[in-house]
Design a protein around this motif. Structure first.
Motif, mmCIF file in Angstrom:
data_model
loop_
_atom_site.group_PDB
_atom_site.id
_atom_site.type_symbol
_atom_site.label_atom_id
_atom_site.label_comp_id
_atom_site.label_asym_id
_atom_site.label_seq_id
_atom_site.Cartn_x
_atom_site.Cartn_y
_atom_site.Cartn_z
ATOM 1 N N LEU A 88 0.841 -1.200 0.000
ATOM 2 C CA LEU A 88 0.000 0.000 0.000
ATOM 3 C C LEU A 88 0.870 1.241 0.000
ATOM 4 C CD1 LEU A 88 -2.533 -1.052 2.771
ATOM 5 C CD2 LEU A 88 -3.076 -0.793 0.369
ATOM 6 N N SER A 89 0.434 2.227 -0.781
ATOM 7 C CA SER A 89 1.155 3.504 -0.769
ATOM 8 C C SER A 89 0.694 4.322 0.426
ATOM 9 C CB SER A 89 0.890 4.270 -2.067
ATOM 10 O OG SER A 89 -0.433 4.813 -2.012
ATOM 11 N N MET A 90 1.420 5.437 0.696
ATOM 12 C CA MET A 90 1.085 6.295 1.842
ATOM 13 C C MET A 90 -0.324 6.847 1.704
ATOM 14 S SD MET A 90 2.482 6.915 4.530
ATOM 15 C CE MET A 90 2.257 7.929 5.958
ATOM 16 N N ARG A 159 -17.626 52.257 71.153
ATOM 17 C CA ARG A 159 -18.062 51.360 72.220
ATOM 18 C C ARG A 159 -17.320 50.033 72.155
ATOM 19 N NH1 ARG A 159 -22.740 48.234 73.556
ATOM 20 N NH2 ARG A 159 -22.798 48.114 75.823
ATOM 21 N N ASP A 162 -13.958 50.538 73.582
ATOM 22 C CA ASP A 162 -14.038 50.628 75.040
ATOM 23 C C ASP A 162 -14.155 49.245 75.658
ATOM 24 O OD1 ASP A 162 -16.061 53.653 74.989
ATOM 25 O OD2 ASP A 162 -13.887 53.341 74.966
ATOM 26 N N MET A 163 -14.892 48.361 75.004
ATOM 27 C CA MET A 163 -15.067 46.997 75.507
ATOM 28 C C MET A 163 -13.860 46.123 75.225
ATOM 29 S SD MET A 163 -18.933 45.805 74.777
ATOM 30 C CE MET A 163 -19.153 46.287 73.101
ATOM 31 N N LYS A 164 -12.923 46.649 74.457
ATOM 32 C CA LYS A 164 -11.718 45.900 74.057
ATOM 33 C C LYS A 164 -12.093 44.593 73.364
ATOM 34 C CE LYS A 164 -8.965 48.054 77.490
ATOM 35 N NZ LYS A 164 -7.670 48.434 77.768
ATOM 36 N N PRO A 167 -8.886 41.814 71.699
ATOM 37 C CA PRO A 167 -7.718 42.656 71.956
ATOM 38 C C PRO A 167 -6.397 42.065 71.486
ATOM 39 C CG PRO A 167 -8.368 41.536 73.956
ATOM 40 C CD PRO A 167 -9.369 41.151 72.915
ATOM 41 N N ILE A 168 -6.365 40.764 71.114
ATOM 42 C CA ILE A 168 -5.080 40.144 70.785
ATOM 43 C C ILE A 168 -4.778 40.255 69.297
ATOM 44 C CG2 ILE A 168 -3.702 38.069 70.975
ATOM 45 C CD1 ILE A 168 -5.531 37.203 73.238
ATOM 46 N N GLN A 169 -5.732 39.859 68.453
ATOM 47 C CA GLN A 169 -5.472 39.909 67.017
ATOM 48 C C GLN A 169 -6.534 40.683 66.245
ATOM 49 O OE1 GLN A 169 -4.813 35.657 66.009
ATOM 50 N NE2 GLN A 169 -2.831 36.375 65.284
ATOM 51 N N MET B 1 8.767 4.913 4.728
ATOM 52 C CA MET B 1 7.375 5.344 4.875
ATOM 53 C C MET B 1 7.140 6.001 6.216
ATOM 54 S SD MET B 1 5.454 5.166 2.374
ATOM 55 C CE MET B 1 5.554 4.579 0.711
ATOM 56 N N THR B 48 2.079 36.097 69.090
ATOM 57 C CA THR B 48 1.220 37.235 69.443
ATOM 58 C C THR B 48 0.540 36.992 70.784
ATOM 59 O OG1 THR B 48 0.769 37.333 67.084
ATOM 60 C CG2 THR B 48 -0.468 38.804 68.485
ATOM 61 N N TYR B 49 0.045 35.768 70.957
ATOM 62 C CA TYR B 49 -0.652 35.465 72.201
ATOM 63 C C TYR B 49 0.288 35.526 73.400
ATOM 64 C CZ TYR B 49 -5.321 34.325 70.526
ATOM 65 O OH TYR B 49 -6.595 34.419 70.035
ATOM 66 N N PHE B 52 1.099 39.087 74.226
ATOM 67 C CA PHE B 52 -0.029 39.752 74.865
ATOM 68 C C PHE B 52 -0.140 39.349 76.332
ATOM 69 C CE2 PHE B 52 -4.030 41.906 74.883
ATOM 70 C CZ PHE B 52 -4.842 41.191 75.744
ATOM 71 N N ASP B 61 -7.147 46.292 83.013
ATOM 72 C CA ASP B 61 -8.037 46.279 81.854
ATOM 73 C C ASP B 61 -9.479 46.538 82.273
ATOM 74 O OD1 ASP B 61 -8.404 44.123 78.992
ATOM 75 O OD2 ASP B 61 -7.356 46.039 79.156
ATOM 76 N N GLU B 64 -10.103 50.137 83.209
ATOM 77 C CA GLU B 64 -10.238 50.986 82.005
ATOM 78 C C GLU B 64 -11.621 50.861 81.406
ATOM 79 O OE1 GLU B 64 -7.167 49.874 79.332
ATOM 80 O OE2 GLU B 64 -5.562 50.694 80.581
ATOM 81 N N MET B 65 -12.112 49.614 81.349
ATOM 82 C CA MET B 65 -13.441 49.393 80.774
ATOM 83 C C MET B 65 -14.517 50.050 81.638
ATOM 84 S SD MET B 65 -13.652 45.566 79.289
ATOM 85 C CE MET B 65 -12.176 44.679 79.017
ATOM 86 N N ALA B 68 -14.717 53.660 81.084
ATOM 87 C CA ALA B 68 -15.362 53.996 79.812
ATOM 88 C C ALA B 68 -16.861 53.772 79.860
ATOM 89 C CB ALA B 68 -14.749 53.158 78.695
ATOM 90 N N ILE B 70 -19.021 51.115 80.110
ATOM 91 C CA ILE B 70 -19.720 50.167 79.238
ATOM 92 C C ILE B 70 -20.526 49.175 80.060
ATOM 93 C CG2 ILE B 70 -18.080 50.307 77.354
ATOM 94 C CD1 ILE B 70 -17.104 47.487 78.445
#
Lengths: 184, 75
Positions: A88-90, A159, A162-164, A167-169, B1, B48-49, B52, B61, B64-65, B68, B70
């Protein structure tokens, strides 16, 4: 009395007809009969009950060849295929391939620009939705509650400091309590 | 081929190749993500912890609160 007799005859007739239908026709004849009913046109309707050809990556050898009805030269080529293949040919080998398969793997896997249409259409309808939402905000929704006013939010934040709260992160950790301002 | 344009593709050992790639990849990705989390999130948070809590005076703390104003049960 006569009603019951009429129902009985109708049931018996339909049962007799369905039995004779199943006995006299196999599946192919059945579909052919219906295809003749529906297609008065020149084109013969495709029979989806028969094995079909598919171009699929995950089904490399389809159930039937691509070309069903061979021309005279193709028939001659199929005869030549029965002899030694080195004669057979190509071009003949490629012709045999094209008889058996519609698209090669490279052709069936080719990429396209369809994604641009899809993304564009999706963004278009997203835009229409945005217009609807804008109209809704202007003509349907009532006013925002007072808790969204700038003064209220300021009192609210004071407010929370004030309530914090956290407070950490969190919020209160971002406030400098000595200088009475946000930490830089 | 035979055409000289394409190299012969791999025909044997496809699953083994897949397994090796993915087994190594699983370990690298999972250990990498865990290490990244530990050193980008967990260790800084612990620091961080501890920072703190080292000099935290809860009574100060509270005073302070209270100043204020609250609280509802004490001025």
């Amino acid at each position: 009395m006569t009603q019951g007799f009429k129902v009985c005859t109708r049931v018996c007739v339909s049962v007799f007809r369905s039995i004779t239908l199943c006995v006299t026709l196999n599946l192919h004849g059945f579909s052919k009969m219906y295809s003749m009913c529906f297609s008065e046109s020149v084109v013969k309707s495709e029979d989806f009950t028969l094995p079909a050809y598919v171009d699929r990556r995950d089904y490399p050898l389809p159930d039937v060849a691509h070309v069903k009805h061979l021309s005279a030269s193709q028939k001659a080529l199929k005869e030549k295929e029965k002899a030694s293949w080195s004669s057979l040919s190509m071009d003949e080998k490629v012709e045999l391939y094209r008889i058996k398969f519609k698209e090669s793997f490279a052709e069936m896997n080719r990429r396209s620009n369809e994604w641009k249409t899809v993304v564009g259409t999706a963004m278009f309808f997203f835009g229409i939705t945005a217009l609807i939402v804008m109209w809704e905000k202007r003509y349907v929704y009532g006013p925002l509650p007072q808790t969204f006013d700038k003064e209220w939010v300021a009192m609210q934040t004071k407010r929370m400091l004030d309530m914090k709260v956290n407070p950490i992160q969190g919020l209160a950790s971002k406030w400098d309590y000595e200088k009475n301002e946000w930490k830089k | 081929m035979a055409s000289s344009a394409l190299a012969k593709p791999q025909v044997h050992g496809l699953w083994a190749k897949h397994l090796q790639f993915h087994i190594i990849g699983v370990f690298v990705v999972s250990v990498g993500v865990a290490a990244l989390y530990k050193f980008a999130v967990a260790e800084p948070r612990k620091k961080t912890y501890t920072d703190f809590c080292r000099n935290y005076d809860s009574m100060k703390d509270f005073e302070e609160m209270r100043k204020a104003s609250i609280f509802q049960r004490t001025k």
